[in-house]
Design a protein around this motif. Structure first.
Motif, PDB file in Angstrom:
ATOM      1  N   VAL A 441       2.090  -0.629   6.405  1.00  0.00           N
ATOM      2  CA  VAL A 441       1.723   0.051   5.164  1.00  0.00           C
ATOM      3  C   VAL A 441       2.146   1.508   5.294  1.00  0.00           C
ATOM      4  CG1 VAL A 441      -0.162   0.679   3.612  1.00  0.00           C
ATOM      5  CG2 VAL A 441      -0.183  -1.539   4.755  1.00  0.00           C
ATOM      6  N   ASN A 445       2.807   3.221  -0.159  1.00  0.00           N
ATOM      7  CA  ASN A 445       2.029   2.052  -0.563  1.00  0.00           C
ATOM      8  C   ASN A 445       0.590   2.422  -0.894  1.00  0.00           C
ATOM      9  OD1 ASN A 445       3.834   0.374   1.994  1.00  0.00           O
ATOM     10  ND2 ASN A 445       4.208   0.169  -0.194  1.00  0.00           N
ATOM     11  N   LEU A 452      -1.065  -2.878  -3.751  1.00  0.00           N
ATOM     12  CA  LEU A 452      -1.374  -3.208  -2.365  1.00  0.00           C
ATOM     13  C   LEU A 452      -2.452  -4.276  -2.282  1.00  0.00           C
ATOM     14  CD1 LEU A 452      -0.928  -2.659   0.631  1.00  0.00           C
ATOM     15  CD2 LEU A 452      -2.603  -0.800   0.478  1.00  0.00           C
TER      16      LEU A 452
END
Length: 652
Positions: A441, A445, A452
């Motif tokens: 991640v 993000n 997400l």
């Protein structure tokens, strides 16, 4: 050979020796020297040069050199001393030893004959003893089988009576029987003709396929048209991948073979052609079935290539085309025969950057019509360690609804454990487990928390595609009573998530599967369990990057790994079929017969109707006798005497 040996050289010389090389492992080469000459002695024909002129055929000193780029690196001296092969003038075939009838002509007719060509004393069966020699010890011959009496007279024979040892009643109980009929005859076998067996050999035996049967049965091997095993790469019992493993009838399998590839393959199983795979197979009913090959090209090689050499440059890679990555066989059967075989061959182009680890996949499934013979997880209840059967409703048929089988999975990390390369494994009944993978991640993000959360939720949803779970281990796809709905605990989406620019809340990072089972009975001592309910829930967490100082949290593309996990828990539902306990049983546990070895309420149990150790009349009589003795002892004992004395003194 005398004198000095020449220095090692990399120039090949023409000799009568043949040099062969074979790669063994990764860093070793096996070198073999073979004499290219016959070892038979030369006969009168002088024109024949491929023979040995004398018994000592070869006496040479060889120098074997290992070279690298035309430069000798090492050398080895070999002293060869080989004799000619001498064959008998009249070579015999398989000699057969004829064993005589051992009942009347045993193998050892005279065990006491120990000296060859001489007479053994007291051995009356010795053929070397003359009549004059036998007169010397004729009355002192060795008795029993050692002295040549293979079938001595039995003790119960009337002819065995002697004046010294026989009792006076022996003539009344002895048996008159011919001497050929005695118990010693059963100690021998009838003579047979045997063939000498060859001695032990250290050569690898050549295993030939057995004669195929007319009909296939479950577990029997499948044969090709030339009576050889039909083979597919499989995993052996020790975990090794066998390239030529026989295929058993009605035995499904799924194998993965890992190979370290340093150069392009040039042979099976990684390099195959459709012509080689179109094998003619016996169908088990007197006919032949040809394998139908269908090719598929794989462009995404992520599930086949697990790792590459990180040192090599990607621009200098060698491309290996049409590498066989998967072979998926489908056998269509009916009765005891095979009706059709289809093969899906998956090929792809692999780029070699130094070395590549390839995971080739091989599968075999037997279909009766269009349906796969599904395995059972118990009969009828689930057995521990078996697959949990799940499914979803299939309404594609005309006015028919049935459950299409599938599985409930957990994560199965491989290689570096990233979720992009992760695999799935089905859950097994009665085995609690937890698994997961790592999801990269970035800070970018975390600025899109809704996307997400949806991405993580889709990863977790891919583990469970079923909507029903089977109650028992042998469910019926058409009977809805054999299935239970899977309960999904939905996330509360009405409550807004308070996200920050660098963190996201409410990420469904953990999926928990809770299975409740109940014991419905016992068959042959094995508990039969049924699934009563299955619930899927999620645990939410907050994801935020950990900044260690500096500008690590300023780069939008900087990634960190976050865990995405799943687990399964099995719980047995207790069954309480008895009546509720009374307040007396709860408070006074010492009087509860189910909790204590000494149970006062059962003091008179032997004289009740529940006692079945002996007839009721006998147990009642014995109980009354015990009561009588107890009362008698009490009346005549010391306490009663004192009571009578006190009673008498009180009324005087």
């Amino acid at each position: 050979m005398s004198g000095n040996l020449p220095p090692p050289s990399c120039v090949a010389e023409s000799t009568q020796w043949v040099l062969t090389r074979q790669l063994v492992g990764k860093t070793a080469v096996q070198v073999k020297l073979r004499l290219n000459q016959s070892l038979l002695l030369c006969n009168d024909n002088v024109t024949d040069t491929d023979c040995c002129p004398k018994p000592l055929c070869v006496l040479e000193t060889l120098q074997l050199s290992a070279c690298l780029g035309g430069t000798p690196q090492a050398s080895l001296l070999i002293q060869a001393k080989i004799y000619a092969l001498l064959l008998p003038n009249n070579p015999g075939s398989d000699n057969k030893t004829v064993i005589p009838n051992q009942v009347y002509q045993p193998l050892g007719p005279c065990p006491c004959d120990l000296t060859l060509g001489a007479c053994d004393i007291r051995c009356c069966c010795d053929k070397d003893c003359s009549s004059e020699d036998l007169k010397l010890f004729e009355s002192y011959c060795l008795p029993g089988p050692f002295g040549g009496h293979i079938s001595p007279t039995a003790d119960y024979q009337c002819s065995a009576q002697s004046a010294e040892n026989s009792p006076d009643w022996f003539p009344f109980l002895c048996v008159h029987s011919p001497p050929e009929n005695n118990p010693y005859l059963g100690l021998f076998y009838q003579g047979e003709t045997i063939t000498p067996k060859p001695g032990p050999s250290f050569q690898t035996p050549v295993l030939s396929a057995p004669l195929p049967a007319d009909l296939y049965h479950q577990g029997s091997p499948i044969f090709t048209l030339n009576d050889q095993y039909f083979t597919i790469p499989q995993i052996s019992l020790v975990g090794q991948c066998l390239d030529n493993a026989p295929v058993a009838f009605l035995k499904n399998f799924n194998a993965k073979c890992v190979t370290l590839l340093r150069s392009c393959p040039n042979g099976p199983p990684l390099q195959t052609t459709p012509t080689d795979l179109r094998v003619q197979v016996k169908n088990g009913q007197g006919g032949v079935v040809t394998v139908d090959v269908v090719d598929e090209v794989a462009f995404d090689l992520s599930q086949f290539i697990s790792s590459t050499d990180p040192v090599a440059s990607p621009d200098e890679g060698q491309v290996c085309e049409n590498v066989t990555l998967a072979l998926d066989y489908k056998f269509f059967w009916q009765g005891n025969g095979i009706t059709d075989i289809t093969l899906t061959r998956t090929v792809g182009s692999v780029t070699l950057n130094g070395s590549v680890v390839i995971t080739a996949r091989y599968s075999c499934v037997f279909l009766n019509g269009e349906l796969v013979g599904e395995p059972k997880s118990g009969n009828p209840g689930y057995q521990v360690g078996r697959l949990v059967i799940a499914g979803f409703m299939d309404t594609s048929g005309n006015n028919s609804r049935f459950i299409e089988r599938t599985s409930i999975n957990l994560w199965k990390p491989v290689s570096d454990g990233l979720c992009s390369f992760v695999e799935k494994r089905p859950i097994l009944f009665g085995e609690n487990s937890t698994a997961g993978c790592l999801l990269p991640v970035s800070l970018q993000n975390l600025t899109q928390c809704i996307l997400l959360r949806e991405a993580v939720a889709s990863l977790q949803a891919a583990l469970i595609t079923a909507t029903y779970v089977a109650k028992s281990g042998d469910p019926d796809a058409l009977t809805m009573a054999d299935w239970v709905n899977i309960t999904f605990v939905t996330l509360n989406s009405s409550k807004p998530m308070e996200d920050t620019p660098s963190s996201c809340r409410g990420i469904p990072s953990h999926q928990h599967i809770h299975i409740r089972s109940i014991i419905t009975g016992v068959i042959e001592g094995v508990p039969q369990r049924e699934i009563h309910a299955l619930q899927v829930s999620y645990s939410l967490s907050t994801w935020a990057l950990e900044c260690g100082g500096g500008d690590s949290c300023m780069d939008l593309m900087e990634t960190q790994l976050f865990p995405v996990t799943s687990s399964v828990t099995f719980t047995d539902i207790p069954i309480n079929i008895g009546p509720p306990r009374t307040r007396f049983q709860i408070n006074f546990t010492e009087y509860d017969c189910d909790r204590n070895d000494v149970c006062w309420p059962e003091l008179a149990f032997p004289i009740t109707r529940y006692y079945t150790g002996e007839p009721y009349s006998q147990s009642l009589a014995k109980g009354l006798i015990l009561v009588f003795f107890f009362l008698t002892a009490s009346v005549l004992g010391t306490p009663w005497r004192q009571i009578r004395q006190a009673w008498s003194s009180a009324f005087r």
